[in-house]
Design an enzyme around this catalytic site. Structure first.
Site, PDB file in Angstrom:
ATOM      1  N   GLU A 154       0.818  -1.215   0.000  1.00  0.00           N
ATOM      2  CA  GLU A 154       0.000   0.000   0.000  1.00  0.00           C
ATOM      3  C   GLU A 154       0.852   1.265   0.000  1.00  0.00           C
ATOM      4  OE1 GLU A 154       0.129  -2.671   2.123  1.00  0.00           O
ATOM      5  OE2 GLU A 154      -1.348  -2.256   3.695  1.00  0.00           O
ATOM      6  N   ARG A 166       3.484   5.711  -3.280  1.00  0.00           N
ATOM      7  CA  ARG A 166       4.688   6.277  -3.907  1.00  0.00           C
ATOM      8  C   ARG A 166       4.527   6.290  -5.425  1.00  0.00           C
ATOM      9  NH1 ARG A 166       8.906   6.855  -0.331  1.00  0.00           N
ATOM     10  NH2 ARG A 166      10.302   7.295  -2.078  1.00  0.00           N
ATOM     11  N   CYS A 194      -1.186  -3.624   7.976  1.00  0.00           N
ATOM     12  CA  CYS A 194      -0.509  -3.942   9.230  1.00  0.00           C
ATOM     13  C   CYS A 194      -0.661  -2.779  10.204  1.00  0.00           C
ATOM     14  CB  CYS A 194       0.965  -4.250   8.981  1.00  0.00           C
ATOM     15  SG  CYS A 194       1.961  -2.849   8.426  1.00  0.00           S
ATOM     16  N   CYS A 232       1.522   0.358   8.186  1.00  0.00           N
ATOM     17  CA  CYS A 232       0.702   0.904   7.105  1.00  0.00           C
ATOM     18  C   CYS A 232      -0.528   1.607   7.659  1.00  0.00           C
ATOM     19  CB  CYS A 232       0.292  -0.209   6.154  1.00  0.00           C
ATOM     20  SG  CYS A 232       1.669  -0.871   5.194  1.00  0.00           S
ATOM     21  N   ARG A 281       3.381  22.298   6.032  1.00  0.00           N
ATOM     22  CA  ARG A 281       3.281  20.834   5.979  1.00  0.00           C
ATOM     23  C   ARG A 281       3.978  20.212   7.180  1.00  0.00           C
ATOM     24  NH1 ARG A 281       5.707  16.127   3.737  1.00  0.00           N
ATOM     25  NH2 ARG A 281       4.160  14.736   2.787  1.00  0.00           N
TER      26      ARG A 281
END
Length: 385
Positions: A85, A90, A142, A204, A360
């Site tokens: 994932e 990416r 996970c 993840c 950010r």
């Protein structure tokens, strides 16, 4: 736009369709002892808001993560996290960068379909409004979202004083892998064998949760696009009822009162992934893969990945990495492409550029503190020029 489970099934079928196109060398194999490997499949899929037509953007497979100590020689070339994932996200950003590069060339054909130039030619781009985005994952991610699905491994009990469960003795809100899986609502690192080298790459679940605050843009596409882009859907095959409370906690309740976030809709599809894990102790595939659908039906790019670099390019530490070992979705590759697009950043390193993104970075600190009140434990510094 509300999407139902019929569309979720179509997304799963599209993911399987593209997976079948991967080279056999990128897929799980049968080992010499006769056991079949398994893997995880993930895809970012664009959904047309008007007619619900689907367009696969990126596909990835993988279940591995790099040991933290291996990143000392990376220089942006080793992928820290090869879980499917995260690789798919990416890949999504790599596709956006490649489409923006095509837009800069006024003679380029075919014309990109996901992004457009801003009307004032200011060097800022925008995502075309007809698209919403879903992430298909062949099994629960996970980390915290899948803790309720784990079986009782020998009834091992932990107390808060058991140091082995933490990656840092001074931080009790980041847990190593699946240690003490009875604890819910915590940040976890990528799972691995108890005797494996430590990776500090976060689960993840934690990364996807963070994306609902930061968006699925990385620091480079964040700089180039006029607005953030969020996942609206996560699609998972045959999601068991026991996981519903885990997903609600992992992607909503544990942070919603601490930081503004975009809600993601979790959808269950009926179709299972052919190469999913089917029994305990089944060995995971060592291989990962990435497919970029840069221009649908016309321009694709595919690579197999082993140990975080292109398959066949890995050398064991402490030896230096081979030249051109990095994958198309690596930090070094995306930074190189960004510099071609942006201009004026050649004198900066990747980390210097990121350090200047004050808004950010402030948002990132807020989500990290919301997830782990004891602070953050980062991975090894990995910079590139």
């Amino acid at each position: 736009m509300e999407v139902n489970e019929e569309v979720a099934d179509k997304i799963a079928e599209l993911a399987s369709e593209y997976y079948r196109k991967l080279k056999p060398s990128a897929k799980p194999t049968v080992r010499s002892n006769g056991t079949k490997e398994w893997n995880v499949l993930a895809c970012v899929v664009a959904i047309n808001r008007a007619n619900e037509d689907l367009r696969l953007v990126s596909l990835a497979t993988g279940v591995k993560a790099a040991p933290n100590e291996d990143l000392k020689r990376s220089n942006g070339r080793i992928l820290h996290d090869c879980h499917a994932e995260i690789l798919a996200l990416r890949g999504f950003n790599a596709v956006l960068l490649k489409q923006i590069q095509l837009l800069k060339d006024s003679q380029s054909h075919p014309v990109p379909d996901l992004v457009s130039s801003s009307s004032d030619n200011s060097g800022i781009y925008r995502l075309n409004e007809e698209w919403s985005f879903a992430l298909y994952i062949s099994r629960a991610p996970c980390g915290d979202a899948s803790m309720g699905l784990l079986y009782d491994e020998g009834c091992i009990s932990f107390t808060d004083d058991d140091r082995c469960q933490y990656v840092d003795d001074n931080n009790k809100t980041i847990i190593r892998g699946r240690f003490n899986y009875a604890k819910k609502g915590y940040v976890r690192t990528k799972p691995g064998r108890k005797d494996s080298k430590v990776t500090l790459s976060k689960s993840c679940t934690d990364k996807l949760c963070s994306k609902q605050v930061l968006s699925i843009l990385n620091s480079l596409t964040w700089d180039l696009l006029e607005a953030p882009v969020f996942l609206e859907y996560i699609v998972i095959p045959q999601l068991p009822r026991v996981a519903e409370a885990d997903f609600e906690r992992a992607f909503d309740t544990r942070i919603k009162d601490s930081v503004p976030m975009e809600k993601v809709q979790i959808l269950s599809c009926s179709q299972r992934f052919d190469d999913d894990k089917t029994y305990e102790n089944q060995p995971p595939s060592l291989m990962s893969s990435i497919l970029l659908n840069i221009i649908e039906g016309q321009v694709t790019q595919q690579q197999s990945i082993l140990n975080g670099v292109k398959c066949g390019a890995f050398v064991k530490p402490p030896n230096p990495l081979k030249k051109n070992c990095e994958t198309v979705v690596s930090r070094a590759s995306q930074w190189s492409l960004f510099k071609q697009i942006k201009g004026g950043v050649d004198s900066q390193t990747y980390r210097e550029f990121k350090s200047q993104q004050t808004d950010r970075n402030a948002l990132k600190e807020r989500i990290r503190l919301a997830l782990s009140k004891d602070g953050w434990v980062g991975t090894e510094s990995d910079d590139c020029g």
